[in-house]
Motif scaffolding. Structure first.
Motif, mmCIF file in Angstrom:
data_model
loop_
_atom_site.group_PDB
_atom_site.id
_atom_site.type_symbol
_atom_site.label_atom_id
_atom_site.label_comp_id
_atom_site.label_asym_id
_atom_site.label_seq_id
_atom_site.Cartn_x
_atom_site.Cartn_y
_atom_site.Cartn_z
ATOM 1 N N ARG A 187 11.786 5.409 7.544
ATOM 2 C CA ARG A 187 10.592 5.324 6.726
ATOM 3 C C ARG A 187 9.784 4.077 7.099
ATOM 4 O O ARG A 187 10.256 3.210 7.834
ATOM 5 C CB ARG A 187 10.946 5.293 5.233
ATOM 6 N N VAL A 188 8.543 3.995 6.574
ATOM 7 C CA VAL A 188 7.685 2.843 6.835
ATOM 8 C C VAL A 188 7.031 2.381 5.537
ATOM 9 O O VAL A 188 6.879 3.160 4.589
ATOM 10 C CB VAL A 188 6.590 3.156 7.884
ATOM 11 N N ILE A 194 9.086 -1.011 9.574
ATOM 12 C CA ILE A 194 9.682 0.257 9.998
ATOM 13 C C ILE A 194 11.188 0.195 9.795
ATOM 14 O O ILE A 194 11.848 -0.749 10.246
ATOM 15 C CB ILE A 194 9.371 0.528 11.482
ATOM 16 N N LYS A 195 11.734 1.168 9.128
ATOM 17 C CA LYS A 195 13.174 1.251 8.874
ATOM 18 C C LYS A 195 13.736 2.452 9.620
ATOM 19 O O LYS A 195 13.253 3.571 9.465
ATOM 20 C CB LYS A 195 13.424 1.402 7.372
ATOM 21 N N ARG A 196 14.750 2.232 10.453
ATOM 22 C CA ARG A 196 15.437 3.293 11.187
ATOM 23 C C ARG A 196 16.925 3.090 11.009
ATOM 24 O O ARG A 196 17.516 2.183 11.606
ATOM 25 C CB ARG A 196 15.074 3.260 12.676
ATOM 26 N N ASP A 197 17.550 3.907 10.149
ATOM 27 C CA ASP A 197 18.960 3.724 9.812
ATOM 28 C C ASP A 197 19.165 2.300 9.291
ATOM 29 O O ASP A 197 18.552 1.912 8.330
ATOM 30 C CB ASP A 197 19.860 4.045 11.017
ATOM 31 N N ASN A 237 2.338 8.785 -2.804
ATOM 32 C CA ASN A 237 3.346 7.738 -2.990
ATOM 33 C C ASN A 237 4.546 7.958 -2.071
ATOM 34 O O ASN A 237 5.704 7.864 -2.474
ATOM 35 C CB ASN A 237 3.793 7.673 -4.450
ATOM 36 N N LYS A 238 4.247 8.231 -0.811
ATOM 37 C CA LYS A 238 5.285 8.576 0.157
ATOM 38 C C LYS A 238 6.325 7.474 0.320
ATOM 39 O O LYS A 238 7.535 7.747 0.318
ATOM 40 C CB LYS A 238 4.634 8.883 1.509
ATOM 41 N N ALA A 239 5.889 6.229 0.473
ATOM 42 C CA ALA A 239 6.828 5.124 0.685
ATOM 43 C C ALA A 239 7.763 4.970 -0.499
ATOM 44 O O ALA A 239 8.970 4.751 -0.333
ATOM 45 C CB ALA A 239 6.067 3.824 0.938
ATOM 46 N N PHE A 247 0.847 -1.185 0.000
ATOM 47 C CA PHE A 247 0.000 0.000 0.000
ATOM 48 C C PHE A 247 0.890 1.246 0.000
ATOM 49 O O PHE A 247 2.015 1.229 0.482
ATOM 50 C CB PHE A 247 -0.878 0.033 1.253
ATOM 51 N N ASP A 248 0.361 2.322 -0.557
ATOM 52 C CA ASP A 248 1.040 3.613 -0.471
ATOM 53 C C ASP A 248 -0.041 4.688 -0.428
ATOM 54 O O ASP A 248 -1.206 4.423 -0.754
ATOM 55 C CB ASP A 248 1.980 3.825 -1.657
#
Length: 237
Positions: free
Chosen positions: A68-69, A89-92, A55-57, A50-51
């Motif tokens: 980002r997620v 969830i991505k953090r570094d 289209n942020k992702a 999903f976005d």
């Protein structure tokens, strides 16, 4: 980082079949097969990503944003007894995952545009999805389809997966369609190797992987598959 979430390291590499055969043959003697793998040591994964309306992702990944997620619905072996709505969830260099189970009826309602099934005040992630659907127009974008060969090790909570035959559904959001029209999204000779672990990778696994001989990639299956949508042009990116 949110201390309530379990963050893990994630490394990704693009390898060819020759490298796959070498690495997997070493790992078979050092690691266990994932308990969910079938007789061939594999299982099939299909995800519907999903976005939002911007289209942020997609754009955050392409723009190199490190925090980002992504949202997706995931099933296994094209069956409906396990359906998860997930937030990655991505953090570094760390990843975490939040997920809630769906029934087939809930999935069908979401695809039909009935988001009231997500309105569950006692489940924060469901309410997050409900708000994303209603306020940011979070919508299904693309199906990502592949075969996974997974290995696990208790020491370091290491999980190593080989993702093969990456395909994308062509302008369809029906993940339960066994006759889904799809195309290969990667060169036939390429496999995505993912290495996930908590604090460390045991030395004997590091030796088997020989990661120093591989080039680390930022391989997003979602982004790879999005470029095949007929509704997209590269100007959208």
């Amino acid at each position: 980082m949110n201390n309530n979430l379990k963050y893990r390291h994630e490394l990704k590499f693009m390898i060819n079949y020759h490298q796959f055969y070498l690495i997997s043959s070493r790992l078979r003697n050092l690691m266990s097969r994932d308990k969910h793998a079938g007789p061939t040591g594999e299982y099939h994964i299909r995800s519907l990503y999903f976005d939002d309306m911007n289209n942020k992702a997609l754009h955050e990944k392409l723009g190199g944003i490190r925090d980002r997620v992504k949202y997706r619905i995931r099933i296994y072996n094209v069956q409906d007894h396990i359906i998860h709505f997930e937030k990655k969830i991505k953090r570094d260099d760390y990843i975490a995952k939040v997920k809630e189970s769906l029934t087939r009826d809930m999935y069908e309602a979401i695809i039909a545009g009935d988001y009231e099934v997500l309105h569950q005040p006692d489940k924060p992630f469901m309410m997050e999805l409900y708000n994303e659907m209603n306020h940011n127009l979070l919508r299904p974008k693309v199906i990502v389809d592949y075969v996974r060969e997974p290995y696990v090790c208790h020491n370091g909570n290491v999980r190593i997966t080989f993702d093969k035959e990456l395909r994308t559904g062509l302008n369809s959001t029906d993940i339960f369609n066994k006759d889904l029209s799809s195309v290969r999204a990667l060169d036939d000779n390429l496999i995505i190797l993912e290495v996930k672990y908590d604090e460390y990778i045991p030395g004997y696994i590091q030796t088997a992987l020989q990661l120093q001989g591989l080039t680390r990639q930022s391989a997003s299956k979602y982004v790879i598959c999005r470029k095949f949508l007929k509704t997209n042009t590269w100007e959208d990116y």
